[in-house]
Enzyme design. Sequence first.
Site, mmCIF file in Angstrom:
data_model
loop_
_atom_site.group_PDB
_atom_site.id
_atom_site.type_symbol
_atom_site.label_atom_id
_atom_site.label_comp_id
_atom_site.label_asym_id
_atom_site.label_seq_id
_atom_site.Cartn_x
_atom_site.Cartn_y
_atom_site.Cartn_z
ATOM 1 N N GLU A 13 0.683 -1.284 0.054
ATOM 2 C CA GLU A 13 -0.165 -0.206 -0.041
ATOM 3 C C GLU A 13 0.809 1.463 -0.079
ATOM 4 O OE1 GLU A 13 -3.842 -1.715 2.276
ATOM 5 O OE2 GLU A 13 -2.057 -1.246 3.578
ATOM 6 N N ASP A 200 -12.265 -6.418 -2.285
ATOM 7 C CA ASP A 200 -13.135 -7.415 -2.070
ATOM 8 C C ASP A 200 -14.347 -7.270 -1.579
ATOM 9 O OD1 ASP A 200 -11.243 -7.399 0.290
ATOM 10 O OD2 ASP A 200 -13.212 -8.557 1.143
HETATM 11 N N1 ADE Z 1 -9.145 -5.315 3.991
HETATM 12 C C1 ADE Z 1 -9.474 -5.622 2.734
HETATM 13 N N2 ADE Z 1 -10.660 -6.364 2.676
HETATM 14 C C2 ADE Z 1 -10.809 -6.420 4.112
HETATM 15 C C3 ADE Z 1 -12.061 -7.301 4.765
HETATM 16 N N3 ADE Z 1 -12.754 -7.848 3.839
HETATM 17 N N4 ADE Z 1 -12.081 -7.192 6.250
HETATM 18 C C4 ADE Z 1 -11.232 -6.365 6.658
HETATM 19 N N5 ADE Z 1 -10.248 -5.813 6.115
HETATM 20 C C5 ADE Z 1 -10.069 -5.813 4.658
#
Ligand code: ADE
Length: 232
Positions: A13, A200
């Site tokens: 990142e 996601d």
């Molecule tokens: N960072 C990226 N995706 C995530 C998720 N599903 N839960 C927690 N932190 C995250």
Amino acid sequence: MGITGIIGAMDEEVSCLKEAMKVERIHQIAGMDFYEGDLDGKKAVVVRCGIGKVNAAVCAQVLADRFQVDRIINTGVAGSLKNVINIGDIVLSVDALQHDMDATGFGYAPGIIPRMETSVFKADEGLVDLAEKVCREENPEIQVFKGRIVSGDQFISDHDVKMDIVSRFDGYCTEMEGAAIAQAAWLNDIPFVIIRAISDKADGSAEMDYAEFEEKAIGHTVKLLLGMMKKM
Ligand code: ADE
């Protein structure tokens, strides 16, 4: 103009930002490397804090104490909590709270930190507006949303757990550091914004492609961050 502190949880990142930076000095504090230098001619400190709220809060406090930063930007990826927010889109924090703060057994509503004036930490409107404007210019192919970011020491990858968080808090996305940085910033009276690209859907549906999505998503935040530094 002052100094901008930029925190990302993972190397992926912040590595592009470090590459883009003219580094003057690297400070090792609390097990973290703080890269001090300039980004597009503006003073900045870029740091990878590690994953989770404690790392994030310690990092923000070091930025306050040792670097006297004038603003903090937290960048990274997050899981979407709304169907309309797609992988690759960006969410900017209007405010942030901790979804795993639970003193319900003590009579408090979920997410409320007992005996604090507030548990919902408001981001700086000027930084949010600047980020939105720059995002539309730099990443015209994706959507940008402004809303609540909810953080907890949990990677959310189960549909029922996600729906539980959705039902309790009006979050746009979930991640593991933002609200801790927000709280530390609030305690130190430092303006902040959280900028998260969706990697996601927080339900386990994209596990196979996570790495690929993550890379794309980070590309959007890097463009946005560099664009913001130009305008500061
Ligand atoms: N960072 C990226 N995706 C995530 C998720 N599903 N839960 C927690 N932190 C995250």
